[in-house]
Design a protein around this motif. Sequence first.
Motif, PDB file in Angstrom:
ATOM      1  N   ALA A   3      66.018  73.443  40.750  1.00 49.34           N
ATOM      2  CA  ALA A   3      64.605  73.077  40.750  1.00 49.34           C
ATOM      3  C   ALA A   3      63.791  74.256  41.263  1.00 49.34           C
ATOM      4  O   ALA A   3      63.916  74.643  42.428  1.00 49.34           O
ATOM      5  N   VAL A   4      62.995  74.844  40.381  1.00 45.59           N
ATOM      6  CA  VAL A   4      62.182  75.995  40.768  1.00 45.59           C
ATOM      7  C   VAL A   4      60.985  75.501  41.573  1.00 45.59           C
ATOM      8  O   VAL A   4      60.202  74.671  41.106  1.00 45.59           O
ATOM      9  N   ASP A   5      60.879  75.996  42.783  1.00 45.61           N
ATOM     10  CA  ASP A   5      59.796  75.634  43.691  1.00 45.61           C
ATOM     11  C   ASP A   5      58.766  76.761  43.664  1.00 45.61           C
ATOM     12  O   ASP A   5      58.845  77.718  44.418  1.00 45.61           O
ATOM     13  N   TRP A   6      57.807  76.650  42.733  1.00 45.97           N
ATOM     14  CA  TRP A   6      56.728  77.629  42.661  1.00 45.97           C
ATOM     15  C   TRP A   6      55.817  77.479  43.874  1.00 45.97           C
ATOM     16  O   TRP A   6      55.771  76.425  44.504  1.00 45.97           O
ATOM     17  N   VAL A   7      55.050  78.494  44.164  1.00 53.87           N
ATOM     18  CA  VAL A   7      53.982  78.360  45.155  1.00 53.87           C
ATOM     19  C   VAL A   7      52.830  77.627  44.477  1.00 53.87           C
ATOM     20  O   VAL A   7      52.400  77.979  43.375  1.00 53.87           O
ATOM     21  N   PHE A   8      52.340  76.573  45.120  1.00 53.89           N
ATOM     22  CA  PHE A   8      51.183  75.847  44.601  1.00 53.89           C
ATOM     23  C   PHE A   8      50.013  76.049  45.547  1.00 53.89           C
ATOM     24  O   PHE A   8      50.125  75.796  46.749  1.00 53.89           O
TER      25      PHE A   8
ATOM     26  N   VAL B 160      55.635  69.079  47.866  1.00 61.15           N
ATOM     27  CA  VAL B 160      56.198  68.049  46.997  1.00 61.15           C
ATOM     28  C   VAL B 160      57.402  68.555  46.215  1.00 61.15           C
ATOM     29  O   VAL B 160      58.393  67.831  46.029  1.00 61.15           O
ATOM     30  N   ALA B 161      57.366  69.793  45.770  1.00 64.35           N
ATOM     31  CA  ALA B 161      58.486  70.326  44.985  1.00 64.35           C
ATOM     32  C   ALA B 161      59.782  70.297  45.790  1.00 64.35           C
ATOM     33  O   ALA B 161      60.850  69.943  45.266  1.00 64.35           O
ATOM     34  N   ARG B 162      59.711  70.654  47.061  1.00 62.34           N
ATOM     35  CA  ARG B 162      60.903  70.616  47.903  1.00 62.34           C
ATOM     36  C   ARG B 162      61.400  69.174  48.075  1.00 62.34           C
ATOM     37  O   ARG B 162      62.605  68.904  47.984  1.00 62.34           O
ATOM     38  N   THR B 163      60.477  68.241  48.296  1.00 60.74           N
ATOM     39  CA  THR B 163      60.846  66.837  48.471  1.00 60.74           C
ATOM     40  C   THR B 163      61.530  66.287  47.222  1.00 60.74           C
ATOM     41  O   THR B 163      62.566  65.624  47.300  1.00 60.74           O
ATOM     42  N   VAL B 164      60.952  66.563  46.068  1.00 54.14           N
ATOM     43  CA  VAL B 164      61.520  66.081  44.808  1.00 54.14           C
ATOM     44  C   VAL B 164      62.868  66.742  44.539  1.00 54.14           C
ATOM     45  O   VAL B 164      63.817  66.085  44.094  1.00 54.14           O
TER      46      VAL B 164
ATOM     47  N   PRO C   3      63.666  78.887  45.151  1.00 54.55           N
ATOM     48  CA  PRO C   3      62.330  79.275  45.618  1.00 54.55           C
ATOM     49  C   PRO C   3      61.772  80.448  44.824  1.00 54.55           C
ATOM     50  O   PRO C   3      62.513  81.339  44.390  1.00 54.55           O
ATOM     51  N   SER C   4      60.468  80.431  44.624  1.00 53.25           N
ATOM     52  CA  SER C   4      59.793  81.520  43.931  1.00 53.25           C
ATOM     53  C   SER C   4      58.530  81.880  44.680  1.00 53.25           C
ATOM     54  O   SER C   4      57.847  81.007  45.226  1.00 53.25           O
ATOM     55  N   ALA C   5      58.196  83.166  44.698  1.00 51.20           N
ATOM     56  CA  ALA C   5      56.957  83.629  45.318  1.00 51.20           C
ATOM     57  C   ALA C   5      55.802  83.632  44.322  1.00 51.20           C
ATOM     58  O   ALA C   5      54.668  83.949  44.687  1.00 51.20           O
ATOM     59  N   LEU C   6      56.073  83.261  43.073  1.00 49.65           N
ATOM     60  CA  LEU C   6      55.034  83.242  42.054  1.00 49.65           C
ATOM     61  C   LEU C   6      54.186  81.983  42.208  1.00 49.65           C
ATOM     62  O   LEU C   6      54.709  80.876  42.289  1.00 49.65           O
TER      63      LEU C   6
ATOM     64  N   THR D 128      63.992  82.865  37.236  1.00 47.10           N
ATOM     65  CA  THR D 128      63.903  81.458  37.633  1.00 47.10           C
ATOM     66  C   THR D 128      64.162  80.475  36.499  1.00 47.10           C
ATOM     67  O   THR D 128      64.799  79.440  36.710  1.00 47.10           O
ATOM     68  N   ILE D 129      63.657  80.749  35.301  1.00 49.95           N
ATOM     69  CA  ILE D 129      63.816  79.786  34.201  1.00 49.95           C
ATOM     70  C   ILE D 129      64.568  80.357  33.008  1.00 49.95           C
ATOM     71  O   ILE D 129      64.691  79.695  31.979  1.00 49.95           O
ATOM     72  N   GLY D 130      65.060  81.587  33.139  1.00 46.40           N
ATOM     73  CA  GLY D 130      65.849  82.182  32.063  1.00 46.40           C
ATOM     74  C   GLY D 130      65.043  82.636  30.872  1.00 46.40           C
ATOM     75  O   GLY D 130      65.585  82.795  29.769  1.00 46.40           O
ATOM     76  N   ALA D 131      63.749  82.889  31.058  1.00 47.84           N
ATOM     77  CA  ALA D 131      62.911  83.350  29.947  1.00 47.84           C
ATOM     78  C   ALA D 131      63.227  84.806  29.627  1.00 47.84           C
ATOM     79  O   ALA D 131      63.210  85.660  30.517  1.00 47.84           O
ATOM     80  N   ARG D 132      63.519  85.091  28.381  1.00 49.12           N
ATOM     81  CA  ARG D 132      63.786  86.474  27.968  1.00 49.12           C
ATOM     82  C   ARG D 132      62.752  86.990  26.975  1.00 49.12           C
ATOM     83  O   ARG D 132      62.818  88.147  26.558  1.00 49.12           O
ATOM     84  N   HIS D 133      61.805  86.146  26.628  1.00 47.76           N
ATOM     85  CA  HIS D 133      60.732  86.566  25.726  1.00 47.76           C
ATOM     86  C   HIS D 133      59.484  85.751  26.044  1.00 47.76           C
ATOM     87  O   HIS D 133      59.518  84.517  26.014  1.00 47.76           O
ATOM     88  N   ALA D 134      58.386  86.430  26.360  1.00 45.87           N
ATOM     89  CA  ALA D 134      57.137  85.761  26.715  1.00 45.87           C
ATOM     90  C   ALA D 134      56.107  85.924  25.613  1.00 45.87           C
ATOM     91  O   ALA D 134      55.934  87.016  25.060  1.00 45.87           O
ATOM     92  N   VAL D 135      55.440  84.841  25.292  1.00 48.17           N
ATOM     93  CA  VAL D 135      54.307  84.864  24.362  1.00 48.17           C
ATOM     94  C   VAL D 135      53.055  84.589  25.182  1.00 48.17           C
ATOM     95  O   VAL D 135      52.847  83.470  25.671  1.00 48.17           O
TER      96      VAL D 135
END
Length: 361
Positions: free
Chosen positions: A110-115, A132-136, A146-149, A192-199
């Motif tokens: 579970a990626v916990d972005w900064v909100f 909430v992300a940590r709780t869920v 965890p992510s700093a993004l 974090t999510i395995g993205a190798r190509h961004a649009v």
Amino acid sequence: MSWRMPAETDPHERLWMAWPSGGYTLGDTQESAHEARAAWAAVANAARQFEPVTMAVRPEDRAIAEAYLDPRVDLLETALDDAWMRDIGPSFVLGTSGEAAPAGAPRLGAVDWVFNGWGAQDWASWEDDAGVARTVSEAAGAVRVPSALVNEGGGIQVDGLGTVLLTETVQLDPGRNPGATKAGVEAELARTIGARHAVWLPRGLTRDSQRFGTRGHVDLVAAIPRPGTLLVHVQHSPEHPDHEVTGEILEALRSSRTAEGKRWEVIELPAPAQLHDGEDWVDWSYINHTAVNGGLIACSFNDPQDEKALRILADAYRGRRVIAVDSRAIFSRGGGIHCITQQQPRALSAVRTPAPALGRS
């Protein structure tokens, strides 16, 4: 461990939501509060026909939530500021670990972005929502990533094969990630999510880009119903400022490629016929739906375009039963069905939360 965010159409373990508890979402009157609660409950109750649903709820609002929700909807008590689970909750991912799970078995992360309230907006509060992300994650038995993004789930769309759609006005927003570059954002999304190509899209819809919006979430303009296919929100009326915006987005997507280097099959999903709601240009969008196991919970607006849009969605998500939920009350509060839901993919969790922790008392 490497992580991959699966497609939203992959099998789910459950769907997560958050109960509207205060602020502008509930409004200042009993009528407004009932309208919000009824709308959120309609989505949860529809989704529960297809898969388990857990609703995060403030302890003091539990009895109210129970009065609106299908008894089969599980409740998880936690502190909340607001009710946009797609943005405040984690983005679930799958990984493989030979140490904590049988070799080759998918593990739930579970990626916990900064909100930070959609870019530290002056009307938003997020002290409770930031946790909430940590709780869920803990309740789901997921490995927290965890992510700093500063990011929200509504700011990304994935195909499960390495492609991610996003907008320059969200991840590169100075209120979210000052000084961020596309290369830096892409590197973090790869981790974090395995993205190798961004649009990258230039922006989002007009109303969503104004003061009470998200500054351009992609989940109002494009969805991926199956690999290689895009559903794209198109505003055909030249009167609406989104006519020009969606034309620009459509052009950008038609010229883009998947992670495999292939052109997309682009399906246009026309905007509702209603252009204005008495306050501003609407950002109503049929794109903002949520897939569930064997079904699709779709937005309707009591609009002449509803029937056509639902036919397009049924064809794009062939084999799924489409249930339409009137989403005007949700959009008037800043989002849609996709915005208030977050799917948990089916996987082997590190920890199985005992049923009483998720169920009703």
